[in-house]
Design an enzyme around this catalytic site. Structure first.
Site, PDB file in Angstrom:
ATOM      1  N   ARG A  32       0.869  -1.184   0.000  1.00  0.00           N
ATOM      2  CA  ARG A  32       0.000   0.000   0.000  1.00  0.00           C
ATOM      3  C   ARG A  32       0.902   1.228   0.000  1.00  0.00           C
ATOM      4  O   ARG A  32       1.434   1.629   1.031  1.00  0.00           O
ATOM      5  CB  ARG A  32      -0.916  -0.006   1.226  1.00  0.00           C
ATOM      6  CG  ARG A  32      -1.914   1.144   1.227  1.00  0.00           C
ATOM      7  CD  ARG A  32      -3.021   0.910   2.236  1.00  0.00           C
ATOM      8  NE  ARG A  32      -2.580   1.041   3.608  1.00  0.00           N
ATOM      9  CZ  ARG A  32      -3.268   0.611   4.672  1.00  0.00           C
ATOM     10  NH1 ARG A  32      -4.417  -0.004   4.496  1.00  0.00           N
ATOM     11  NH2 ARG A  32      -2.798   0.788   5.892  1.00  0.00           N
ATOM     12  N   SER A 101     -12.556  -3.782   0.760  1.00  0.00           N
ATOM     13  CA  SER A 101     -12.807  -3.337   2.136  1.00  0.00           C
ATOM     14  C   SER A 101     -14.293  -3.107   2.377  1.00  0.00           C
ATOM     15  O   SER A 101     -14.998  -2.585   1.498  1.00  0.00           O
ATOM     16  CB  SER A 101     -12.070  -2.020   2.406  1.00  0.00           C
ATOM     17  OG  SER A 101     -10.673  -2.186   2.370  1.00  0.00           O
ATOM     18  N   LYS A 130      -4.697   5.069  10.399  1.00  0.00           N
ATOM     19  CA  LYS A 130      -5.489   5.540   9.273  1.00  0.00           C
ATOM     20  C   LYS A 130      -6.743   6.213   9.809  1.00  0.00           C
ATOM     21  O   LYS A 130      -7.411   5.673  10.687  1.00  0.00           O
ATOM     22  CB  LYS A 130      -5.861   4.337   8.387  1.00  0.00           C
ATOM     23  CG  LYS A 130      -6.437   4.693   7.035  1.00  0.00           C
ATOM     24  CD  LYS A 130      -6.649   3.401   6.229  1.00  0.00           C
ATOM     25  CE  LYS A 130      -7.290   3.681   4.893  1.00  0.00           C
ATOM     26  NZ  LYS A 130      -7.580   2.443   4.150  1.00  0.00           N
TER      27      LYS A 130
END
Length: 201
Positions: A32, A101, A130
């Site tokens: 990521r 997700s 996050k």
């Protein structure tokens, strides 16, 4: 529906982590990478792809499905916002496997309409890494998700530690994902071995 390559799933922010964790025994790793110029991003993806091939790692690229198609990465992970713009027909035509997700029932239904290769639920616990629009989901929600998706693999993510990982697996998760447990640990390679032991592989 095919099983995932391993019961734990490190998420990393550079190709070098794919090399380190792959050499230590991790076999399912997500790259990521954010906010890099195009040339640097492509270089990271190529390097991660080559390290993954060297170590027998199933590499998952977050977000950049066009790059995955161009550079021969066979697995991608998409967030809900990515589904707004992703060309799913091109993704499927290119043979990419897809994880998506989810955070609520509406997002789960949307994800299932694309017949993904896994769905992720999170954050299970609070996470500082996050900024999340959704609060902690809790372990019980994993049981609910697993009942709804059946044989489709379920990945738990968000605030998961080595000690919490078995709780998620016992609640129905097929795989547990973590970021800081690996990349911010003093002994990342040792963590890979510890997570292998804690998750039964």
């Amino acid at each position: 529906m095919s099983a995932l390559p391993q019961k734990f799933y490190p998420v990393v922010d550079s190709a070098l982590w794919v090399d380190r964790l792959g050499a230590a025994g991790a076999r399912f790793i997500q790259l990521r990478v954010k906010d890099l110029p195009e040339a640097e991003l492509r270089a990271q993806v190529r390097q991660a792809r080559d390290y993954a091939a060297r170590h027998g790692v199933c590499l998952v690229l977050n977000d950049f499905w066009q790059l995955a198609l161009e550079e021969g990465v066979s697995y991608i992970h998409l967030g809900q916002e990515d589904l707004d713009t992703a060309d799913m027909s091109a993704i499927r035509k290119g043979g990419l496997r897809v994880g998506i997700s989810t955070h609520c029932h509406e997002e789960l239904e949307r994800a299932l309409s694309f017949n993904p290769d896994y769905v992720a639920l999170g954050p299970i616990w609070e996470t500082r890494l996050k900024k999340m629009a959704f609060g902690p989901q809790g372990v019980e929600k994993l049981r609910d998700w697993k009942q709804r998706i059946g044989d489709m693999p379920l990945v738990a993510i968000g605030g998961i530690t080595l000690q919490r990982a078995p709780l998620c697996l016992n609640a129905g998760a097929d795989c547990v994902s973590a970021v800081s447990a690996f990349t911010q640990h003093a002994d990342p390679e040792g963590q890979v071995r510890a997570w292998q032991a804690a998750t039964g592989g």
